[in-house]
Motif scaffolding. Structure first.
Motif, PDB file in Angstrom:
ATOM      1  N   THR A 286      58.377 -45.690  62.997  1.00 30.16           N
ATOM      2  CA  THR A 286      58.696 -44.422  62.324  1.00 30.16           C
ATOM      3  C   THR A 286      59.436 -44.669  61.013  1.00 30.16           C
ATOM      4  OG1 THR A 286      58.922 -43.415  64.475  1.00 30.16           O
ATOM      5  CG2 THR A 286      59.811 -42.188  62.621  1.00 30.16           C
ATOM      6  N   VAL A 287      58.926 -44.048  59.954  1.00 29.56           N
ATOM      7  CA  VAL A 287      59.605 -44.142  58.660  1.00 29.56           C
ATOM      8  C   VAL A 287      60.040 -42.737  58.273  1.00 29.56           C
ATOM      9  CG1 VAL A 287      59.380 -44.771  56.234  1.00 29.56           C
ATOM     10  CG2 VAL A 287      58.181 -46.101  57.977  1.00 29.56           C
ATOM     11  N   LYS A 288      61.361 -42.548  58.152  1.00 28.51           N
ATOM     12  CA  LYS A 288      61.869 -41.206  57.814  1.00 28.51           C
ATOM     13  C   LYS A 288      62.428 -41.204  56.411  1.00 28.51           C
ATOM     14  CE  LYS A 288      63.127 -38.722  61.949  1.00 28.51           C
ATOM     15  NZ  LYS A 288      64.211 -38.152  62.729  1.00 28.51           N
ATOM     16  N   ILE A 289      61.823 -40.382  55.560  1.00 23.92           N
ATOM     17  CA  ILE A 289      62.286 -40.297  54.178  1.00 23.92           C
ATOM     18  C   ILE A 289      63.212 -39.104  54.055  1.00 23.92           C
ATOM     19  CG2 ILE A 289      61.556 -39.988  51.782  1.00 23.92           C
ATOM     20  CD1 ILE A 289      58.768 -40.978  52.744  1.00 23.92           C
ATOM     21  N   CYS A 290      64.392 -39.321  53.522  1.00 26.76           N
ATOM     22  CA  CYS A 290      65.312 -38.198  53.378  1.00 26.76           C
ATOM     23  C   CYS A 290      64.896 -37.334  52.185  1.00 26.76           C
ATOM     24  CB  CYS A 290      66.739 -38.675  53.175  1.00 26.76           C
ATOM     25  SG  CYS A 290      67.845 -37.267  53.034  1.00 26.76           S
ATOM     26  N   THR A 291      64.839 -36.023  52.413  1.00 25.11           N
ATOM     27  CA  THR A 291      64.478 -35.111  51.324  1.00 25.11           C
ATOM     28  C   THR A 291      65.651 -34.185  50.997  1.00 25.11           C
ATOM     29  OG1 THR A 291      63.577 -33.500  52.859  1.00 25.11           O
ATOM     30  CG2 THR A 291      62.051 -35.136  51.994  1.00 25.11           C
ATOM     31  N   GLY A 292      66.860 -34.576  51.427  1.00 26.21           N
ATOM     32  CA  GLY A 292      68.058 -33.770  51.162  1.00 26.21           C
ATOM     33  C   GLY A 292      68.435 -33.820  49.688  1.00 26.21           C
ATOM     34  N   THR A 293      69.378 -32.959  49.333  1.00 26.34           N
ATOM     35  CA  THR A 293      69.754 -32.799  47.925  1.00 26.34           C
ATOM     36  C   THR A 293      70.099 -34.121  47.237  1.00 26.34           C
ATOM     37  OG1 THR A 293      70.743 -30.719  48.580  1.00 26.34           O
ATOM     38  CG2 THR A 293      71.284 -31.515  46.384  1.00 26.34           C
ATOM     39  N   LEU A 294      71.063 -34.838  47.850  1.00 25.77           N
ATOM     40  CA  LEU A 294      71.572 -36.027  47.182  1.00 25.77           C
ATOM     41  C   LEU A 294      70.468 -37.074  47.033  1.00 25.77           C
ATOM     42  CD1 LEU A 294      74.302 -36.849  46.070  1.00 25.77           C
ATOM     43  CD2 LEU A 294      74.623 -38.201  48.133  1.00 25.77           C
TER      44      LEU A 294
ATOM     45  N   PHE B 176      68.242 -42.504  50.818  1.00 30.35           N
ATOM     46  CA  PHE B 176      68.149 -43.229  52.079  1.00 30.35           C
ATOM     47  C   PHE B 176      66.786 -43.019  52.739  1.00 30.35           C
ATOM     48  CE2 PHE B 176      72.639 -42.155  51.486  1.00 30.35           C
ATOM     49  CZ  PHE B 176      73.230 -43.405  51.619  1.00 30.35           C
ATOM     50  N   VAL B 177      66.334 -44.099  53.383  1.00 30.93           N
ATOM     51  CA  VAL B 177      65.113 -44.015  54.196  1.00 30.93           C
ATOM     52  C   VAL B 177      65.417 -44.760  55.482  1.00 30.93           C
ATOM     53  CG1 VAL B 177      62.694 -44.711  54.387  1.00 30.93           C
ATOM     54  CG2 VAL B 177      63.582 -43.921  52.187  1.00 30.93           C
ATOM     55  N   LYS B 178      64.941 -44.214  56.579  1.00 31.50           N
ATOM     56  CA  LYS B 178      65.154 -44.904  57.849  1.00 31.50           C
ATOM     57  C   LYS B 178      63.841 -45.543  58.280  1.00 31.50           C
ATOM     58  CE  LYS B 178      68.223 -43.861  61.582  1.00 31.50           C
ATOM     59  NZ  LYS B 178      68.649 -42.889  62.571  1.00 31.50           N
TER      60      LYS B 178
ATOM     61  N   GLY C 131      62.381 -47.424  61.285  1.00 32.75           N
ATOM     62  CA  GLY C 131      62.793 -47.684  62.668  1.00 32.75           C
ATOM     63  C   GLY C 131      64.256 -47.287  62.783  1.00 32.75           C
ATOM     64  N   GLU C 132      65.102 -48.197  63.220  1.00 26.34           N
ATOM     65  CA  GLU C 132      66.527 -47.897  63.347  1.00 26.34           C
ATOM     66  C   GLU C 132      67.313 -48.355  62.120  1.00 26.34           C
ATOM     67  OE1 GLU C 132      68.022 -45.946  65.578  1.00 26.34           O
ATOM     68  OE2 GLU C 132      65.931 -45.649  66.164  1.00 26.34           O
ATOM     69  N   ARG C 133      66.615 -49.029  61.214  1.00 29.18           N
ATOM     70  CA  ARG C 133      67.318 -49.590  60.065  1.00 29.18           C
ATOM     71  C   ARG C 133      67.403 -48.580  58.914  1.00 29.18           C
ATOM     72  NH1 ARG C 133      65.289 -54.624  56.405  1.00 29.18           N
ATOM     73  NH2 ARG C 133      64.612 -55.401  58.415  1.00 29.18           N
ATOM     74  N   VAL C 134      68.609 -48.461  58.332  1.00 35.34           N
ATOM     75  CA  VAL C 134      68.780 -47.560  57.185  1.00 35.34           C
ATOM     76  C   VAL C 134      68.617 -48.357  55.889  1.00 35.34           C
ATOM     77  CG1 VAL C 134      70.375 -46.064  55.935  1.00 35.34           C
ATOM     78  CG2 VAL C 134      70.333 -46.036  58.429  1.00 35.34           C
ATOM     79  N   VAL C 135      67.682 -47.933  55.067  1.00 33.63           N
ATOM     80  CA  VAL C 135      67.521 -48.568  53.762  1.00 33.63           C
ATOM     81  C   VAL C 135      68.257 -47.701  52.745  1.00 33.63           C
ATOM     82  CG1 VAL C 135      65.865 -49.373  52.042  1.00 33.63           C
ATOM     83  CG2 VAL C 135      65.244 -49.359  54.470  1.00 33.63           C
ATOM     84  N   SER C 136      69.240 -48.273  52.070  1.00 31.87           N
ATOM     85  CA  SER C 136      69.942 -47.472  51.062  1.00 31.87           C
ATOM     86  C   SER C 136      69.460 -47.881  49.682  1.00 31.87           C
ATOM     87  CB  SER C 136      71.452 -47.651  51.199  1.00 31.87           C
ATOM     88  OG  SER C 136      71.772 -49.002  50.972  1.00 31.87           O
TER      89      SER C 136
END
Ligand code: FES
Lengths: 86, 394
Positions: free
Chosen positions: A6-14, A59-61, A63-68
């Motif tokens: 799973t790859v989760k891309i953050c689409t929040g404001t920041l 940030f993108v997640k 799997g369990e790893r956070v990529v900053s």
């Protein structure tokens, strides 16, 4: 082959203003081989921006790893790395 | 009916100017003041800028006199004296209608030579009795105004027209004498019979479109239609921002769960909090937004979930520049604006926790403070779009 990563891309404001807008095109940048092994999703906010540590948006997640400070290439590297562990 | 057991009064208007004219010689004004709604439709003499200025002055005189509780006949007389003299009484001259409505349903109408206003009630036309009042303009000249008063009932609609609408189509083969008032009444009755909750906004749009069509899409006159609808208020809850204290997360979620009406969440963290508290997953619809805003998400029981301050800021500028309540923008800002404008009562629940990162001066764009944004939006919605707005900080 195990279950999809799973790859989760953050689409929040920041994350969005810090360059996350371009990350939404991730699926167009992945090779068909990688694309078939991941599930790309968005997240309204990964909650990383609410913790005041030195890590940088966007940030993108993977799997369990956070990529900053995520960029397309950083995320692709992380995907390859995580897949190699499976 | 609203919380206070009163009506919600939706008022809207739509105009088209005579072909070749940049501005309309008709003016529609609406003001909401406390429990009162004032609406004025004035038609200046002739067309173009000159008529527009005349109509504008008449409109503001009418509003100011009425607001200050000057008796209707006095106010009308003052306006007529300003704009009518012996030499222009024969030809066309300025005309107006003033609607003064209270939220308890008391309606007063003062008319001077516009087509008679229309009341639609229970699938028929209702004709309130009108009293003719003679107004002395000069010792040798008097004019007649009509004053009527009645009690509105739930679901009543009032329609005001300028003569450009009733005269539309004149001299065409289909409508040699024009659409006429009776034609408009039938049209409105059919429209509301087909769609019993037809909004004032939509009714105006249909009337004006038909009038334009009658004139074969080249309006021969300025056209204005104003409609007022006494209806059950349509409510929307807008949640934006995480609560200041984490223990209020549950309070916010509970508001969403119990709210009777539409729901809009503007904010990623806010959406996550509500999702977690209610156990309803939120899923982002990854797609490119025409307004270049972050993507929207979906959540069960919520009409729309968007990002927070960037989106609200674009909605604010869109509403600030919108000329009317017709919003055509296809991006998320347009979507949010249309959703807001489709409601009468807009209730903001604003979480006041601030993300310190948002204030980082090195961000590539400046992020507005949520509280200020909501305050500006509320002001616009109240004054320009006649909404009832409440703000609750949590
Ligand atoms: S906005 Fe990306 S983690 Fe919060």
């Amino acid at each position: 082959m195990g279950k999809k990563l799973t790859v989760k891309i953050c689409t929040g404001t920041l994350c969005y203003v810090m360059g996350g807008a371009d990350l939404q095109l991730l699926d167009e940048q992945l090779s068909p081989e990688l694309l078939s092994r991941v599930d790309i999703m968005g997240s309204p906010c990964l909650d990383c921006c609410n913790h005041d540590d030195s890590a940088q948006a966007p940030f993108v997640k993977v799997g369990e790893r956070v990529v900053s400070g995520a960029t397309i290439s950083k995320v692709i590297d992380a995907i390859k790395d995580e897949l190699s562990k499976q | 009916m609203s919380k206070s057991g009163r009506f919600f009064i939706e008022a809207d208007c739509l105009q088209r100017s005579e072909q070749g004219q940049k501005v309309s010689g008709d003016v529609c004004l609406q003001r909401r003041m406390g429990d009162r709604v004032l609406a004025v439709l004035s038609d200046g003499e002739g067309s173009g800028v000159r008529a527009n200025v005349t109509a504008g002055v008449i409109g503001s005189m009418a509003v100011n006199y009425t607001m200050n509780d000057v008796p209707a006949a006095h106010a009308a007389a003052a306006i007529i004296r300003t704009f009518i003299s012996e030499h222009n009484v024969q030809g066309g001259h300025a005309t107006f209608s003033i609607l003064d409505i209270r939220e308890n349903g008391a309606v007063r109408v003062v008319e001077f030579e516009n087509p008679r206003y229309i009341v639609l009630r229970g699938g028929d036309e209702y004709l309130p009795p009108r009293a003719a009042v003679e107004v002395e303009v000069t010792p040798s000249l008097s004019q007649t105004i009509y004053v009527s008063e009645f009690r509105a009932r739930p679901e009543d609609r009032i329609v005001l027209l300028s003569d450009g609408v009733t005269l539309s189509g004149r001299l065409t083969r289909r409508l040699p004498e024009g659409w006429r008032r009776g034609g408009v009444v039938d049209f409105c009755l059919t429209a509301t019979a087909c769609d019993p909750t037809l909004s004032a906004h939509e009714l105006c749009r249909r009337v004006i479109e038909r009038a334009e069509m009658n004139d074969l899409f080249a309006p021969k006159n300025d056209m204005s239609c104003m409609a007022v609808y006494f209806r059950q208020p349509r409510r929307i809850l807008v949640c934006t921002g995480p609560p200041f204290k984490a223990e209020n997360d549950a309070v916010l979620a509970d508001m969403v769960a119990r709210y009777e009406g539409s729901k809009l969440i503007c904010g990623g963290t806010t959406a996550q909090i509500i999702s977690r508290e209610l156990g309803r997953p939120v899923s982002v619809v990854l797609r490119r937004d025409p307004a270049a805003l972050p993507p929207t998400s979906t959540m069960e029981g919520v009409d729309l979930v968007t990002e927070g301050v960037l989106t609200l800021s674009k909605v604010k500028s869109l509403l600030a520049r919108a000329a009317a309540s017709e919003i055509a923008e296809r991006g998320t800002d347009g979507e949010v604006a249309r959703l807001l404008l489709a409601h009468d009562v807009i209730e903001f629940a604003v979480g006041t926790r601030i993300n310190p990162m948002h204030q980082d001066p090195s961000l590539p764009v400046e992020l507005e403070l949520r509280r200020n944004l909501v305050r500006d939006l509320a002001f616009l919605l109240e004054t320009k779009f006649m909404k009832h707005v409440t703000i609750r900080y949590i």
